[in-house]
Design an enzyme around this catalytic site. Structure first.
Site, PDB file in Angstrom:
ATOM      1  N   CYS A  86      17.579  28.174 -45.687  1.00 31.92           N
ATOM      2  CA  CYS A  86      18.849  27.706 -46.229  1.00 31.92           C
ATOM      3  C   CYS A  86      19.160  28.439 -47.536  1.00 31.92           C
ATOM      4  O   CYS A  86      19.427  29.627 -47.521  1.00 31.92           O
ATOM      5  CB  CYS A  86      18.815  26.183 -46.395  1.00 31.92           C
ATOM      6  SG  CYS A  86      20.462  25.428 -46.538  1.00 31.92           S
ATOM      7  N   HIS A 195      16.440  24.184 -40.922  1.00 33.92           N
ATOM      8  CA  HIS A 195      15.302  23.726 -41.725  1.00 33.92           C
ATOM      9  C   HIS A 195      14.095  23.386 -40.850  1.00 33.92           C
ATOM     10  O   HIS A 195      13.957  22.230 -40.420  1.00 33.92           O
ATOM     11  CB  HIS A 195      15.696  22.478 -42.512  1.00 33.92           C
ATOM     12  CG  HIS A 195      16.604  22.713 -43.661  1.00 33.92           C
ATOM     13  ND1 HIS A 195      16.142  22.926 -44.939  1.00 33.92           N
ATOM     14  CD2 HIS A 195      17.958  22.788 -43.734  1.00 33.92           C
ATOM     15  CE1 HIS A 195      17.171  23.103 -45.760  1.00 33.92           C
ATOM     16  NE2 HIS A 195      18.288  23.028 -45.051  1.00 33.92           N
ATOM     17  N   GLU A 197      11.100  22.907 -41.792  1.00 36.97           N
ATOM     18  CA  GLU A 197      10.238  21.953 -42.492  1.00 36.97           C
ATOM     19  C   GLU A 197      10.708  20.521 -42.292  1.00 36.97           C
ATOM     20  O   GLU A 197       9.943  19.573 -42.511  1.00 36.97           O
ATOM     21  CB  GLU A 197      10.170  22.295 -43.995  1.00 36.97           C
ATOM     22  CG  GLU A 197      11.367  21.895 -44.825  1.00 36.97           C
ATOM     23  CD  GLU A 197      12.562  22.826 -44.697  1.00 36.97           C
ATOM     24  OE1 GLU A 197      13.565  22.604 -45.398  1.00 36.97           O
ATOM     25  OE2 GLU A 197      12.510  23.784 -43.884  1.00 36.97           O
TER      26      GLU A 197
END
Length: 229
Positions: A86, A195, A197
């Site tokens: 990002c 994302h 994660e």
């Protein structure tokens, strides 16, 4: 494996990254303040999402001048693994470690939802463990995630097999050629807008993102074994 998570003023996904890498994947993690020039003995560097200071000018335009970036550049030139997600992707483009740029989403609205992405290549330290038989379900949360580059650059990325991820079924932000992630020239730097994660724990609806980090862990272990030999 030891990850270094770089923290800029305004970072808000650093805790997500630390939790995913340490809590979900059981890896060692150290936090690195953006003013530090010492990365320590990390095996990989993670530039997290959020809003780095200076985003009001252009995403990543001021963050790229932070002292830590010089060390990240040197680390990448030596073959170290670097992933920017990002805002981290935007910073990597601003530093020149990745080609192209990120601009306002098509429709000019912030988007926050889960999307499907597919690996564009399995030949990278970030995608070797990603499944190719079905899309990965990974969240996005961005206002400036539209990836652009000129046709010559896009053609080169495709010819060199450096498109890491593409959006599948829906292109949420208007990125050219459905690009969701790209690799650097040496294939050891990845920038991606979704994302991973935030998709490492089944409790949040998907653990598909962990494939990116399992790929990195496998690559680091292979490099360590080669060095030991």
């Amino acid at each position: 494996m030891k990850f270094g998570v770089v923290i800029f003023p305004g970072s808000n996904c650093d805790h997500d990254a630390v939790y995913a890498l340490s809590g979900n994947l059981g890896q060692s993690v150290t936090e690195i303040w953006h003013e530090s020039e010492d990365l320590g003995d990390v095996d990989a560097v993670f530039l997290p999402g959020g809003f780095s200071y200076g985003d009001y000018l252009r995403c990543g335009a001021i963050a790229r001048f932070s002292p830590v970036i010089r060390s990240v550049r040197n680390f990448a030139r030596m073959g170290g693994l670097v992933i920017g997600v990002c805002n981290g992707f935007q910073i990597l483009c601003e530093t020149g470690l990745l080609e192209g740029a990120l601009i306002r989403n098509r429709g000019l609205r912030f988007i926050c939802r889960t999307v499907d992405v597919v690996p564009g290549t399995s030949n990278s330290p970030f995608t070797s463990n990603c499944r190719t038989d079905r899309p990965l379900r990974i969240p996005i949360a961005h206002g400036e995630g539209c990836y652009i580059a000129d046709d010559a650059t896009l053609d080169r990325l495709e010819a060199e097999d450096r498109i890491a991820f593409r959006y599948h079924g829906e292109n949420p932000n208007g990125s050219r050629r459905e690009i969701a992630g790209v690799l650097g020239v040496g294939r050891n730097v990845l920038g991606m807008m979704p994302h991973p994660e935030r998709a490492c724990d089944p409790a949040v609806g998907s653990s598909d993102g962990s494939a990116v980090f399992h790929s990195m862990i496998a690559a680091a272990e292979a490099a360590r074994a080669l060095h030991a030999a």
